[in-house]
Enzyme design. Structure first.
Site, PDB file in Angstrom:
ATOM      1  N   ASP A  13       0.811  -1.222   0.000  1.00 37.41           N
ATOM      2  CA  ASP A  13       0.000   0.000   0.000  1.00 37.41           C
ATOM      3  C   ASP A  13       0.844   1.272   0.000  1.00 37.41           C
ATOM      4  O   ASP A  13       0.470   2.290   0.591  1.00 37.41           O
ATOM      5  CB  ASP A  13      -0.955   0.022   1.215  1.00 37.41           C
ATOM      6  CG  ASP A  13      -1.851  -1.204   1.240  1.00 37.41           C
ATOM      7  OD1 ASP A  13      -2.234  -1.654   0.144  1.00 37.41           O
ATOM      8  OD2 ASP A  13      -2.156  -1.704   2.335  1.00 37.41           O
ATOM      9  N   LYS A  16       1.695   2.060  -5.142  1.00 36.71           N
ATOM     10  CA  LYS A  16       2.192   1.471  -6.398  1.00 36.71           C
ATOM     11  C   LYS A  16       1.242   1.790  -7.560  1.00 36.71           C
ATOM     12  O   LYS A  16       1.677   2.128  -8.652  1.00 36.71           O
ATOM     13  CB  LYS A  16       2.321  -0.064  -6.261  1.00 36.71           C
ATOM     14  CG  LYS A  16       3.355  -0.496  -5.237  1.00 36.71           C
ATOM     15  CD  LYS A  16       3.365  -1.992  -5.066  1.00 36.71           C
ATOM     16  CE  LYS A  16       2.154  -2.555  -4.368  1.00 36.71           C
ATOM     17  NZ  LYS A  16       2.018  -2.166  -2.956  1.00 36.71           N
ATOM     18  N   GLY A  40      -4.554  -4.334  -3.747  1.00 37.25           N
ATOM     19  CA  GLY A  40      -5.579  -3.311  -3.989  1.00 37.25           C
ATOM     20  C   GLY A  40      -4.826  -2.061  -4.397  1.00 37.25           C
ATOM     21  O   GLY A  40      -4.167  -1.437  -3.567  1.00 37.25           O
ATOM     22  N   HIS A  41      -4.849  -1.738  -5.668  1.00 40.36           N
ATOM     23  CA  HIS A  41      -4.079  -0.604  -6.193  1.00 40.36           C
ATOM     24  C   HIS A  41      -5.048   0.493  -6.638  1.00 40.36           C
ATOM     25  O   HIS A  41      -5.922   0.258  -7.457  1.00 40.36           O
ATOM     26  CB  HIS A  41      -3.199  -1.058  -7.369  1.00 40.36           C
ATOM     27  CG  HIS A  41      -2.160  -2.072  -6.959  1.00 40.36           C
ATOM     28  ND1 HIS A  41      -1.275  -2.650  -7.832  1.00 40.36           N
ATOM     29  CD2 HIS A  41      -1.874  -2.609  -5.742  1.00 40.36           C
ATOM     30  CE1 HIS A  41      -0.488  -3.486  -7.171  1.00 40.36           C
ATOM     31  NE2 HIS A  41      -0.836  -3.483  -5.900  1.00 40.36           N
ATOM     32  N   GLN A 224       1.911  -6.138  -3.205  1.00 46.59           N
ATOM     33  CA  GLN A 224       2.404  -6.218  -1.820  1.00 46.59           C
ATOM     34  C   GLN A 224       3.713  -5.425  -1.675  1.00 46.59           C
ATOM     35  O   GLN A 224       3.897  -4.458  -2.400  1.00 46.59           O
ATOM     36  CB  GLN A 224       2.585  -7.678  -1.373  1.00 46.59           C
ATOM     37  CG  GLN A 224       1.272  -8.438  -1.196  1.00 46.59           C
ATOM     38  CD  GLN A 224       0.697  -8.990  -2.479  1.00 46.59           C
ATOM     39  OE1 GLN A 224       1.380  -9.658  -3.222  1.00 46.59           O
ATOM     40  NE2 GLN A 224      -0.561  -8.719  -2.739  1.00 46.59           N
TER      41      GLN A 224
HETATM   42  P1  GDP Z   1      -0.840   0.287  -3.516  1.00 50.48           P
HETATM   43  O1  GDP Z   1      -1.429  -0.981  -3.000  1.00 50.48           O
HETATM   44  O2  GDP Z   1       0.626   0.366  -3.287  1.00 50.48           O
HETATM   45  O3  GDP Z   1      -1.205   0.575  -4.944  1.00 50.48           O
HETATM   46  O4  GDP Z   1      -1.493   1.447  -2.634  1.00 50.48           O
HETATM   47  P2  GDP Z   1      -3.046   1.608  -2.236  1.00 50.48           P
HETATM   48  O5  GDP Z   1      -3.782   2.088  -3.433  1.00 50.48           O
HETATM   49  O6  GDP Z   1      -3.540   0.393  -1.550  1.00 50.48           O
HETATM   50  O7  GDP Z   1      -2.929   2.702  -1.109  1.00 50.48           O
HETATM   51  C1  GDP Z   1      -2.365   3.957  -1.353  1.00 50.48           C
HETATM   52  C2  GDP Z   1      -3.431   5.024  -1.051  1.00 50.48           C
HETATM   53  O8  GDP Z   1      -2.800   6.285  -1.000  1.00 50.48           O
HETATM   54  C3  GDP Z   1      -4.495   5.144  -2.121  1.00 50.48           C
HETATM   55  O9  GDP Z   1      -5.692   5.538  -1.519  1.00 50.48           O
HETATM   56  C4  GDP Z   1      -3.960   6.238  -3.027  1.00 50.48           C
HETATM   57  O10 GDP Z   1      -4.993   6.931  -3.736  1.00 50.48           O
HETATM   58  C5  GDP Z   1      -3.316   7.145  -2.014  1.00 50.48           C
HETATM   59  N1  GDP Z   1      -2.153   7.893  -2.493  1.00 50.48           N
HETATM   60  C6  GDP Z   1      -1.200   7.538  -3.386  1.00 50.48           C
HETATM   61  N2  GDP Z   1      -0.241   8.500  -3.464  1.00 50.48           N
HETATM   62  C7  GDP Z   1      -0.602   9.468  -2.611  1.00 50.48           C
HETATM   63  C8  GDP Z   1      -0.001  10.715  -2.209  1.00 50.48           C
HETATM   64  O11 GDP Z   1       1.057  11.099  -2.653  1.00 50.48           O
HETATM   65  N3  GDP Z   1      -0.685  11.459  -1.264  1.00 50.48           N
HETATM   66  C9  GDP Z   1      -1.860  11.048  -0.721  1.00 50.48           C
HETATM   67  N4  GDP Z   1      -2.434  11.809   0.193  1.00 50.48           N
HETATM   68  N5  GDP Z   1      -2.431   9.874  -1.063  1.00 50.48           N
HETATM   69  C10 GDP Z   1      -1.809   9.102  -1.991  1.00 50.48           C
HETATM   70  P1  IMO Z   2      -0.977  -4.200  -2.183  1.00 45.97           P
HETATM   71  O1  IMO Z   2      -0.537  -4.766  -3.523  1.00 45.97           O
HETATM   72  C1  IMO Z   2      -0.904  -4.592   2.143  1.00 45.97           C
HETATM   73  C2  IMO Z   2      -0.950  -8.651   3.764  1.00 45.97           C
HETATM   74  C3  IMO Z   2      -2.188  -9.084   4.521  1.00 45.97           C
HETATM   75  C4  IMO Z   2      -1.542 -10.029   5.520  1.00 45.97           C
HETATM   76  C5  IMO Z   2      -0.453 -10.714   4.706  1.00 45.97           C
HETATM   77  C6  IMO Z   2      -0.871 -12.063   4.137  1.00 45.97           C
HETATM   78  O2  IMO Z   2      -2.243  -3.471  -2.222  1.00 45.97           O
HETATM   79  O3  IMO Z   2       0.157  -3.450  -1.565  1.00 45.97           O
HETATM   80  P2  IMO Z   2      -2.443 -12.776   2.128  1.00 45.97           P
HETATM   81  O4  IMO Z   2      -3.902 -12.544   1.903  1.00 45.97           O
HETATM   82  O5  IMO Z   2      -1.565 -12.241   1.060  1.00 45.97           O
HETATM   83  O6  IMO Z   2      -2.126 -14.215   2.443  1.00 45.97           O
HETATM   84  O7  IMO Z   2      -2.117 -11.969   3.482  1.00 45.97           O
HETATM   85  O8  IMO Z   2      -0.165  -9.834   3.656  1.00 45.97           O
HETATM   86  N1  IMO Z   2      -1.208  -8.152   2.398  1.00 45.97           N
HETATM   87  C7  IMO Z   2      -1.136  -6.861   2.044  1.00 45.97           C
HETATM   88  N2  IMO Z   2      -0.931  -5.763   2.813  1.00 45.97           N
HETATM   89  N3  IMO Z   2      -1.061  -4.481   0.812  1.00 45.97           N
HETATM   90  C8  IMO Z   2      -1.252  -5.569   0.035  1.00 45.97           C
HETATM   91  O9  IMO Z   2      -1.274  -5.519  -1.302  1.00 45.97           O
HETATM   92  C9  IMO Z   2      -1.348  -6.832   0.667  1.00 45.97           C
HETATM   93  N4  IMO Z   2      -1.560  -8.081   0.223  1.00 45.97           N
HETATM   94  C10 IMO Z   2      -1.452  -8.886   1.279  1.00 45.97           C
HETATM   95  O10 IMO Z   2      -2.815  -7.986   5.123  1.00 45.97           O
HETATM   96  O11 IMO Z   2      -0.911  -9.294   6.540  1.00 45.97           O
HETATM   97 MG    MG Z   3      -2.955  -1.639  -1.741  1.00 42.01          MG
END
Ligand code: GDP
Ligand code: IMO
Ligand code: MG
Length: 430
Positions: A13, A16, A40-41, A224
């Protein structure tokens, strides 16, 4: 020409999705190579939010090819739902812009159920998984009894493969006091969707070979983060795949020379969802404040993410393990209103000072961070697009991260929106 791998360098998270989407303007092909719909991207494009789980983040752009590589575990029902959802948002998905590796492993409902049973059991450590069946599906892959995409194309073969799978699963289920899996039902359910999945299926390694010959730009999208890697992460509180850049080669079928630049995505602080060690965790008001400002709730499970200070020791370690050439620093704006900001620059393990996270879980829980304090900037950085416009204290913070980790900062993200990014070095142009 440069092909880039985008790798989460903390516990996931990091942002990415936003960075892959931003970079994909200059790429031709975007490729997922590990993980599944535990990812979850999030992308924000023209004020529309897209949440991608299995589909590569390039899918929202026209004229790009998206590939799901063999290293990904695919829940076919989840994939079809996601395609439907995106189509509702106006994205066109056909076999011309989406390819799925024919040798990718499938996640079945029995995997999801087993994941849940283990998480709910009082006899094992709760990992805090996403309960999507990721771990059990990878176990079956390594156990050589998985069902793969191409198995859907041949009824006799599918039937035999399912016998092998159920021999294993029904014995586990029996010992857990669970009902036997009905083979006919699985086959019926798979038959209903197989045509819709098979239409995307291809030998993707061969497609990648063709793209390479045509000098197309390839963008590999990790899921991840490195600290969730099955080998290098905080085991057993990890996911079940290799999340490091090296995984991109095996997870797609292209050689190590294919990637010229590894971009580590790094959040300006630290978060983690699920259980496990987290040395710089803030279980206090500041942690809450960061969580609220950063909207730190899981994209997949909506769980509250744990928040803490930036752990430079861990990021430096990740940079080495994954061969990171440049850092995309995200969410700096979330720290805008914090007066004193701390960065972990070492650990104390008992009386000893150490500069890495030991691999014994017991020690990972025991280490105490050694902090360096920074003056906060107390000004908004939201939406800034140029380095010169950042407040001086923010520049000092970023420069320290670069110096400590020994890696260039390639970009700084200042909001969830695609365009709110300070570009310092474009990896795809190198
Ligand atoms: P990922 O799994 O690495 O793709 O990240 P996620 O989408 O799960 O979580 C990142 C969250 O931060 C999302 O809600 C994005 O919209 C938000 N986000 C990404 N870059 C920025 C930033 O520079 N500032 C803020 N405030 N939010 C951001
Ligand atoms: P993105 O791509 C954050 C974490 C779960 C748990 C561990 C194992 O959005 O960054 P799993 O279901 O993979 O067997 O769970 O890994 N986890 C993540 N945490 N971002 C993710 O993906 C994750 N995918 C799995 O919360 O701790
Ligand atoms: Mg994510």
């Amino acid at each position: 020409m440069s092909n880039v791998a985008v790798i989460g360098s903390q516990w996931g998270d990091e942002g990415k999705g936003k960075i892959v989407d931003w970079l994909s303007e200059k790429a031709d092909v975007v490729i997922r190579f590990q993980g599944g719909h535990n990812a979850g991207h999030t992308l924000v494009v023209n004020n529309v939010t897209y949440k991608l789980k299995l589909l590569p983040s390039g899918i929202v752009r026209k004229n790009k090819i998206s590939i799901i590589g063999n290293g990904v575990v695919i829940d076919p029902w989840a994939l079809l739902d996601e395609i439907k959802q995106l189509e509702k948002q106006g994205i066109k998905i056909t076999n011309k812009n989406l390819y799925i590796a024919e040798n990718a492993t499938l996640i079945l409902p029995l995997h999801k159920e087993l994941d849940g049973i283990r998480e709910d059991s009082k006899n094992t450590d709760k990992i805090g998984t996403t309960r999507r069946g990721i771990g059990p599906a990878y176990e079956d892959k390594v156990g050589r009894r998985a069902i793969r995409v191409m198995d859907l194309a041949n009824k006799d073969n599918l039937s035999k493969r399912i016998d092998m799978l159920l021999f294993h699963h029904n014995s586990i289920r029996k010992s857990l006091g669970k009902k036997k899996i009905d083979k006919k039902k699985i086959i019926r359910d798979l038959e209903k969707i197989s045509k819709n999945i098979l239409k995307y299926s291809k030998p993707v390694w061969k497609k990648i070979e063709e793209f390479k010959k045509k000098r197309k730009k390839l963008l590999f999208e990790g899921a991840q983060g490195i600290l969730l890697d099955i080998d290098h992460g905080t085991y057993p509180f990890v996911t079940s795949s290799n999340t490091v850049a090296g995984s991109a080669f095996a997870g797609t079928g292209c050689g190590p020379g294919t990637i010229n630049y590894v971009l580590g995505i790094v959040k300006a602080y630290t978060t983690r969802v699920g259980e496990g060690p987290f040395p710089t965790e803030l279980k206090n008001e500041i942690g809450n404040k960061i969580g609220i400002r950063g909207k730190e709730f899981g994209t997949v499970t909506n769980r509250k993410r744990r928040c803490g200070w930036f752990d430079a020791v861990l990021v430096k370690q990740s940079c080495f393990i994954s061969g990171i050439n440049g850092i995309a620093l995200t969410k700096i704006d979330v720290l805008d209103q914090i007066k004193d900001i701390y960065v972990c620059v070492g650990y104390k393990l008992g009386r000893k000072k150490i500069d890495y996270l030991p691999s014994a879980l017991k020690d990972q829980f025991r280490v105490r961070p050694i902090y360096k304090r920074f003056n906060g900037w107390m000004k908004t950085t939201k939406g800034i697009k140029k380095w010169k416009d950042l407040p001086e204290n923010a520049k000092k913070y970023v420069s320290f991260i670069k110096r400590y980790c020994g890696v260039k900062i390639s970009s700084i993200s200042t909001s969830p929106k695609r365009e709110d990014t300070i570009l310092l070095e474009n990896p795809l142009k190198k």
